[in-house]
Design an enzyme around this catalytic site. Sequence first.
Site, PDB file in Angstrom:
ATOM      1  N   PHE A 102       0.839  -1.100  -0.127  1.00 17.60           N
ATOM      2  CA  PHE A 102       0.007  -0.051   0.095  1.00 17.60           C
ATOM      3  C   PHE A 102       1.085   1.230   0.234  1.00 17.60           C
ATOM      4  O   PHE A 102       1.944   1.418   0.762  1.00 17.60           O
ATOM      5  CB  PHE A 102      -0.871  -0.007   1.249  1.00 17.60           C
ATOM      6  CG  PHE A 102      -2.222   0.635   1.216  1.00 17.60           C
ATOM      7  CD1 PHE A 102      -3.211  -0.228   0.382  1.00 17.60           C
ATOM      8  CD2 PHE A 102      -2.458   2.032   1.318  1.00 17.60           C
ATOM      9  CE1 PHE A 102      -4.469   0.405   0.269  1.00 17.60           C
ATOM     10  CE2 PHE A 102      -3.659   2.354   1.133  1.00 17.60           C
ATOM     11  CZ  PHE A 102      -4.476   1.722   0.652  1.00 17.60           C
ATOM     12  N   GLY A 103       0.620   1.930  -0.827  1.00 15.18           N
ATOM     13  CA  GLY A 103       1.435   3.372  -0.985  1.00 15.18           C
ATOM     14  C   GLY A 103       2.070   3.678  -2.145  1.00 15.18           C
ATOM     15  O   GLY A 103       2.582   4.597  -2.431  1.00 15.18           O
ATOM     16  N   GLY A 104       2.437   2.711  -2.949  1.00 16.51           N
ATOM     17  CA  GLY A 104       3.144   2.700  -4.202  1.00 16.51           C
ATOM     18  C   GLY A 104       4.528   2.757  -4.315  1.00 16.51           C
ATOM     19  O   GLY A 104       5.074   2.674  -3.286  1.00 16.51           O
ATOM     20  N   GLY A 113      21.183   4.801 -15.982  1.00 17.29           N
ATOM     21  CA  GLY A 113      20.173   6.057 -16.061  1.00 17.29           C
ATOM     22  C   GLY A 113      20.187   6.549 -14.595  1.00 17.29           C
ATOM     23  O   GLY A 113      21.160   6.208 -13.826  1.00 17.29           O
ATOM     24  N   ALA A 123      20.165   3.807 -11.809  1.00 16.15           N
ATOM     25  CA  ALA A 123      21.374   3.186 -11.635  1.00 16.15           C
ATOM     26  C   ALA A 123      22.488   4.132 -11.101  1.00 16.15           C
ATOM     27  O   ALA A 123      23.452   3.768  -9.950  1.00 16.15           O
ATOM     28  CB  ALA A 123      21.974   2.690 -13.047  1.00 16.15           C
ATOM     29  N   THR A 124      22.518   5.387 -11.318  1.00 18.73           N
ATOM     30  CA  THR A 124      23.611   6.428 -10.698  1.00 18.73           C
ATOM     31  C   THR A 124      23.157   6.702  -9.390  1.00 18.73           C
ATOM     32  O   THR A 124      24.390   7.153  -8.623  1.00 18.73           O
ATOM     33  CB  THR A 124      23.611   7.532 -11.650  1.00 18.73           C
ATOM     34  OG1 THR A 124      22.160   8.204 -12.090  1.00 18.73           O
ATOM     35  CG2 THR A 124      24.223   7.210 -13.178  1.00 18.73           C
ATOM     36  N   HIS A 154      24.001  38.366  -1.743  1.00 20.38           N
ATOM     37  CA  HIS A 154      25.574  37.876  -1.881  1.00 20.38           C
ATOM     38  C   HIS A 154      26.110  37.747  -0.411  1.00 20.38           C
ATOM     39  O   HIS A 154      25.668  38.211   0.435  1.00 20.38           O
ATOM     40  CB  HIS A 154      26.100  39.354  -2.321  1.00 20.38           C
ATOM     41  CG  HIS A 154      27.680  39.039  -2.339  1.00 20.38           C
ATOM     42  ND1 HIS A 154      28.082  38.383  -3.520  1.00 20.38           N
ATOM     43  CD2 HIS A 154      28.645  39.727  -1.636  1.00 20.38           C
ATOM     44  CE1 HIS A 154      29.588  38.533  -3.308  1.00 20.38           C
ATOM     45  NE2 HIS A 154      29.748  39.245  -1.991  1.00 20.38           N
TER      46      HIS A 154
END
Length: 475
Positions: free
Chosen positions: A37-39, A183, A186-187, A458
């Site tokens: 539940f929750g994706g 992609g 992986a990274t 700045h």
Amino acid sequence: MTAAHYDLVVIGTGSGNSLFDERFDNLKIALCEDKIFGGTCLNVGCIPTKMFVYPADRIHDLEDLDRLGVNAQVNEVRWTEIVDRVWNRIDPIAAGGERYRVEDCSNIDVYGHAEFIGKKRFQVTDRNGTDTHEITADRVVLAAGSRAAVPGLVTESGVQYYTNEDIMRIDRVPEHLVILGSGYIATEFANVFSGMGAQVTLIGRSQVLLKHLDHEIAELFTKIARKKWDVRLGQGTTAIDQIEKQREDGSSYLETTVTFEDGSTVTGDAFLVATGRTPNVDRLGLENGSGVTVDKGRVVVDEFGRTTAPDVWAFGDISSPYQLKHVANAEMRAVQHNLMADSPADYQEMPHQVVPAAIFTNPQIANVGLTEEEARAKGDSEGFSVTVKVQKYGDVAYGWAMEDKHGIIKLIANAATGELLGAHLLGHEASLLIQPIIQAMSFDLKVPDMARGQYWIHPALTEVVENALLGLGIQ
């Protein structure tokens, strides 16, 4: 069997679980979820990965301190403690979300797996996956998400492998993690596990990592990555083999060897497949008279989220070209509005005009809008000129303080109108620095107004954005 009838059936509990507000209280709703539940985002994606990225980034920060005249080191990585910290927070949220829908939402029935068996007719299981039922609905929302894509060579080889769904629960940091993929997934995991002390190999067929990015950013990141990790690019793999071995402490592991087209190999004690995501269209029984069209692996929707079947809507990874949680949430809000609209004249379009993304690798990357290649192609076809500015972090005062050697911001604009067309950042907190640019593009703020119509503190790092805007040369 008599089918239970519902006003609305929703398949998927990621962003789909956020669909219901007080306007839905009087509807009889079936909510279907065949996994946790929750994706993806909550359980195996955005949120837990960042909880691993954060300590890994702090370790990488220590590694970078030497150039500032500071000697520091990591004495110990308590991996089990890190894992427990993540899942002791995430797992109760997922369980609590389901418990709330089951126990406290009297108008919502929660089911497990759901498949079409006709137009707006489904066979569903209970949450235990045992008993089956038939249900029908007046309206349907498909928000079933996506899952890890696994190449045929991997499945055909019969080797065991990790994906994003289980690598974060591994019982120890690998000595050498071999990652098939180049992609964002992986990274990001390369960042996590190299920070935790693993040697990392990244494998990809393309000539650069993150090939979907602006080419200049992808090339720069690949150059940086080669200094951190073993990066194998530009050729395919011909074989993946495993043998069981034992460590000195007596525990066993599967040693994976990947063989490349040129005959070279790489061997590691853990193997992660991170070659992208695939929408879960094949798990919905769409071929069973649903009336829903699929093209290029995604459910086809119009600008309002309507599928080709009347009263069937879709959003998120199942249908969207953007596999991003913030996009799924925004698409959900559009569909939510449209479901309750008085007429199609009141529908909201899917909000795809300005879509940003970030990759929490090391260094961090963020982007929005067109790449330089895309912008120049658009300029050629529409008859306008493009101006580009690449500004280094190290050329502003805060960049001096950081002794930054690689951070850049690349802005792309229409030279005549001052319209920002794209932004691409690589470096410290890129996902934060890009936000004012996203705002400018979303509200059509032109380059001169953005550059000189406000103060830039700045010597904050945001001055790199100011200088990039000025460097576009638009008056």
